[in-house]
Design a protein around this motif. Structure first.
Motif, PDB file in Angstrom:
ATOM      1  N   GLY A 144       0.683  -1.054  -0.112  1.00 36.02           N
ATOM      2  CA  GLY A 144      -0.039  -0.006  -0.022  1.00 36.02           C
ATOM      3  C   GLY A 144       0.895   1.288   0.309  1.00 36.02           C
ATOM      4  N   THR A 145       0.437   2.001  -0.824  1.00 30.38           N
ATOM      5  CA  THR A 145       1.215   3.304  -0.975  1.00 30.38           C
ATOM      6  C   THR A 145       0.360   4.607  -0.924  1.00 30.38           C
ATOM      7  N   HIS A 203      -0.707   0.710  -7.179  1.00 25.99           N
ATOM      8  CA  HIS A 203      -0.723   2.098  -8.228  1.00 25.99           C
ATOM      9  C   HIS A 203       0.258   3.185  -7.480  1.00 25.99           C
ATOM     10  N   ARG A 256      -6.820  11.640  -3.083  1.00 24.31           N
ATOM     11  CA  ARG A 256      -6.357  12.537  -1.910  1.00 24.31           C
ATOM     12  C   ARG A 256      -5.131  12.510  -1.986  1.00 24.31           C
TER      13      ARG A 256
HETATM   14  P1  NA7 Z   1      -5.703   4.592   0.847  1.00 22.70           P
HETATM   15  O1  NA7 Z   1      -5.469   6.075   0.543  1.00 22.70           O
HETATM   16  O2  NA7 Z   1      -7.094   3.987   0.700  1.00 22.70           O
HETATM   17  O3  NA7 Z   1      -4.587   3.557   0.025  1.00 22.70           O
HETATM   18  C1  NA7 Z   1      -4.480   2.435   0.261  1.00 22.70           C
HETATM   19  C2  NA7 Z   1      -3.325   1.716  -0.312  1.00 22.70           C
HETATM   20  O4  NA7 Z   1      -3.324   0.436  -0.410  1.00 22.70           O
HETATM   21  C3  NA7 Z   1      -3.304   2.043  -2.061  1.00 22.70           C
HETATM   22  O5  NA7 Z   1      -2.064   2.227  -2.138  1.00 22.70           O
HETATM   23  C4  NA7 Z   1      -3.992   0.816  -2.328  1.00 22.70           C
HETATM   24  O6  NA7 Z   1      -3.441   0.715  -3.828  1.00 22.70           O
HETATM   25  C5  NA7 Z   1      -3.169  -0.164  -1.670  1.00 22.70           C
HETATM   26  N1  NA7 Z   1      -3.855  -1.564  -1.562  1.00 22.70           N
HETATM   27  C6  NA7 Z   1      -5.178  -1.820  -1.064  1.00 22.70           C
HETATM   28  N2  NA7 Z   1      -5.525  -2.984  -1.232  1.00 22.70           N
HETATM   29  C7  NA7 Z   1      -4.486  -3.709  -2.045  1.00 22.70           C
HETATM   30  C8  NA7 Z   1      -4.290  -4.791  -2.725  1.00 22.70           C
HETATM   31  N3  NA7 Z   1      -5.039  -5.957  -2.230  1.00 22.70           N
HETATM   32  N4  NA7 Z   1      -3.231  -5.313  -2.997  1.00 22.70           N
HETATM   33  C9  NA7 Z   1      -2.092  -4.261  -3.285  1.00 22.70           C
HETATM   34  N5  NA7 Z   1      -2.363  -3.047  -2.671  1.00 22.70           N
HETATM   35  C10 NA7 Z   1      -3.414  -2.684  -2.117  1.00 22.70           C
HETATM   36  O7  NA7 Z   1      -5.534   4.466   2.367  1.00 22.70           O
HETATM   37  P2  NA7 Z   1      -4.503   5.245   3.532  1.00 22.70           P
HETATM   38  O8  NA7 Z   1      -4.714   4.622   4.645  1.00 22.70           O
HETATM   39  O9  NA7 Z   1      -3.168   5.201   2.900  1.00 22.70           O
HETATM   40  O10 NA7 Z   1      -5.286   6.587   3.530  1.00 22.70           O
HETATM   41  C11 NA7 Z   1      -6.314   6.780   3.878  1.00 22.70           C
HETATM   42  C12 NA7 Z   1      -6.620   8.160   4.242  1.00 22.70           C
HETATM   43  O11 NA7 Z   1      -6.294   8.429   5.715  1.00 22.70           O
HETATM   44  C13 NA7 Z   1      -5.926   9.236   3.450  1.00 22.70           C
HETATM   45  O12 NA7 Z   1      -6.263   9.659   2.383  1.00 22.70           O
HETATM   46  C14 NA7 Z   1      -5.853  10.640   4.356  1.00 22.70           C
HETATM   47  O13 NA7 Z   1      -6.864  11.410   4.211  1.00 22.70           O
HETATM   48  C15 NA7 Z   1      -5.847  10.034   5.670  1.00 22.70           C
HETATM   49  P3  NA7 Z   1      -4.267   1.381  -5.029  1.00 22.70           P
HETATM   50  O14 NA7 Z   1      -3.761   2.735  -5.302  1.00 22.70           O
HETATM   51  O15 NA7 Z   1      -5.738   1.378  -4.616  1.00 22.70           O
HETATM   52  O16 NA7 Z   1      -3.800   0.398  -6.012  1.00 22.70           O
END
Ligand code: NA7
Length: 558
Positions: free
Chosen positions: A193-194, A220, A340
């Motif tokens: 997660g990024t 992503h 965001r």
């Molecule tokens: P976010 O912004 O929803 O980011 C979640 C990250 O986890 C995002 O990079 C996702 O990739 C990644 N992700 C989620 N599921 C998977 C799976 N199954 N495999 C690989 N990667 C995954 O959550 P945050 O906690 O960072 O931030 C939330 C909010 O908190 C933020 O916007 C602020 O307002 C404070 P993706 O980009 O979807 O491909």
């Protein structure tokens, strides 16, 4: 006079984060005759700032604009030490608020509510907690947060992992500061997660000594720009204290409650030279200026968005030594600002370190988590001792899904046509229907703070406003001895369409993210929906005021 007595409480507040703390204080102050209780799952106040104690956690709001504006005593006593405070400082601040306002005496900690049922007969809500204790209350104020229900990735094998693994918002409390460094020394760490969280965690972990490898699993790439944090000198802190009123006045006047706002000009109306100068100028400012201070059409006009995205892409590439890696760290599938925008302090430089590796999941998706690490589809096994899930939340309406909430005539609040569960629900498929984001059809006497259909932005600014509305609403009920408040069907339909139309034309509607309601890890959250109020905070306040001044027009009260 007070209300006819319900069994236990007049008002039950769910959650002791900033919303719940603010609600408790104002309800108690304005309506001291009411019996108010807060139920909180955590052992402490703070909500988001309690749970998210991962290394590097901090807000992207200016500290001085984030504080509560209403208590002079706390404002006089507290000094922020950084322009953008880290989580431990914010939690300390909220503990100080709780102490100074004597909040804890009305908060019951370690209490997670699992069931909320409305009783038509008694006009009461019945809440049940995990231990089976029952509480009844006339009014319910939901302060459960909009990013509070963490989700793990839906990848096979995650329960087989033999090392330590956790979601960032459940980061082990013993792994703080120096202790974290000691405990993590020698460990090969993986982060999935990024988003905003991943970026902060990865940057902090990359700086810790003695970590042999840090592997980042990126699905992503994320547009992220420098925070430009700084320490406050005592003089600066004092100046901020003296200017607190002006700071709150300014943040209350902007569309998102931040100290920044868009340049009113449209991109094409400005010469190329001046455009580039403007991009450079906002890029060099601290905080959200780079996102919110762009030209007014940057997130609605494709060409404008492309140009600014290009500008930011170049800035990113300048910071990453390996050009191939740099390309992978620049988003290509969506433009800048359409999710965001997290702010960072050395995120891209982390990837210049020998021991930090990027695994591009678009090229080599995860096949399975194994006891020893993560296996990707190229057959490679990435060995790990610790696996961190920075995978985000079941956002906004997703905060309500783990409770069994039933309104009038037993109708469920949440249901899904995808899973086939509760297909008569008020909010089908995570799509909210509300009036002002505060009241919910078929759920009388339920008021939400930072619920769906409200402006989020700089959260405390929205919280203080919504709490004021809720308190005024409760005061009317007390005054008139009303025991029932529910929005009319027309008010709900009008408000819901208004919220949806506020999002019209925004390019971010074309991108999957928690802001558009998509979460690939949650069954039934594959479709985009509108759950945030994308109109301005100022317009939101105007509409709340209009409702109130028209004698709470849109609400059925009896
Ligand atoms: P976010 O912004 O929803 O980011 C979640 C990250 O986890 C995002 O990079 C996702 O990739 C990644 N992700 C989620 N599921 C998977 C799976 N199954 N495999 C690989 N990667 C995954 O959550 P945050 O906690 O960072 O931030 C939330 C909010 O908190 C933020 O916007 C602020 O307002 C404070 P993706 O980009 O979807 O491909």
């Amino acid at each position: 006079g007070s209300l006819p007595p319900p069994e236990d409480y007049d008002v039950l507040i769910l959650g002791a984060g900033m919303s719940g703390m603010c609600a408790l204080h104002h309800i108690r102050t304005k309506l001291p005759q009411l019996r108010v209780r807060v139920l909180e799952a955590a052992p402490d106040v703070g909500g988001t700032w309690y749970w998210n104690c991962y290394p590097g956690a901090r807000f992207d709001s200016e500290s001085v604009s984030y504080a509560f504006s209403f208590d002079k005593g706390v404002l006089d006593e507290w000094r922020w030490t950084e322009a953008f405070a880290p989580q431990p400082e914010t939690l300390r601040y909220l503990r100080l608020v709780a102490d100074r306002l004597d909040l804890k005496k009305d908060i019951q900690f370690n209490t997670r509510v699992t069931t909320l049922h409305w009783s038509d007969e008694d006009r009461l809500w019945k809440a049940v907690d995990e231990r089976g204790t029952v509480y009844t209350t006339r009014f319910l104020v939901s302060c459960i947060g909009f990013l509070s229900n963490p989700t793990l990735p839906n990848i096979p094998g995650i329960s087989s992992f033999a090392g330590q693994s956790f979601h960032t918002s459940r980061w082990p409390r013993e792994l703080q500061g120096k202790q974290a460094e000691e405990a993590l020394a020698g460990k090969r760490i993986g982060v999935i997660g990024t988003g905003a969280t991943g970026i902060q965690t990865i940057t902090a972990l990359a700086q810790m000594p003695d970590i042999p490898s840090l592997t980042v699993f990126q699905r992503h790439a994320t547009w992220t720009v420098p925070l430009r944090n700084s320490q406050f000198t005592p003089d600066q802190a004092e100046t901020h204290r003296q200017n607190a009123d002006a700071i709150f006045r300014l943040s209350n006047s902007t569309p998102t409650g931040f100290l920044h706002q868009a340049d009113p000009r449209k991109t094409a109306d400005v010469s190329l030279e001046d455009r580039l100068a403007h991009y450079e100028s906002i890029y060099n400012k601290p905080g959200m200026a780079k996102w919110l201070g762009a030209f007014s059409d940057t997130y609605t006009d494709r060409a404008a968005n492309e140009e600014y995205s290009q500008f930011i892409a170049e800035k990113i590439k300048e910071r990453v030594n390996d050009p191939d890696l740099a390309t992978r760290l620049v988003p290509t599938d969506h433009g800048f600002g359409l999710r965001r925008v997290p702010l960072e302090s050395g995120y891209f430089e982390a990837f210049n370190k020998e021991h930090v590796h990027l695994v591009d999941l678009k090229e080599t998706p995860v096949q399975t988590v194994t006891p020893g690490g993560i296996q990707t589809t190229d057959g490679k096994e990435h060995p790990l001792d610790v696996l961190v899930y920075a995978t985000g939340f079941n956002a906004i309406t997703g905060s309500f899904v783990d409770m069994d909430i039933r309104g009038r005539e037993g109708v469920p609040l949440m249901g899904s046509s995808v899973t086939g569960e509760k297909t008569n629900a008020v909010w089908m498929d995570y799509r909210p229907r509300t009036f002002l984001g505060i009241t919910v059809p078929q759920c009388p006497n339920l008021f939400m703070v930072l619920g769906p259909h409200q402006p989020f932005g700089n959260a405390p600014r929205s919280i203080e406003h919504v709490v004021q509305v809720v308190v005024d609403l409760l005061a009317t009920c007390v005054d008139k001895k009303y025991t029932f408040v529910e929005p009319t069907t027309t008010a709900v339909e009008d408000w819901t369409s208004h919220v949806i139309s506020c999002s019209d034309g925004a390019l971010l509607n074309e991108v999957d993210s928690w802001m558009t309601g998509v979460n690939t890890n949650v069954k039934g959250r594959g479709e985009r929906s509108v759950a945030r109020y994308a109109g301005s905070l100022v317009e939101y306040k105007r509409r709340c005021r209009a409702c109130q001044e028209a004698g709470w027009e849109g609400l059925q009260m009896k």
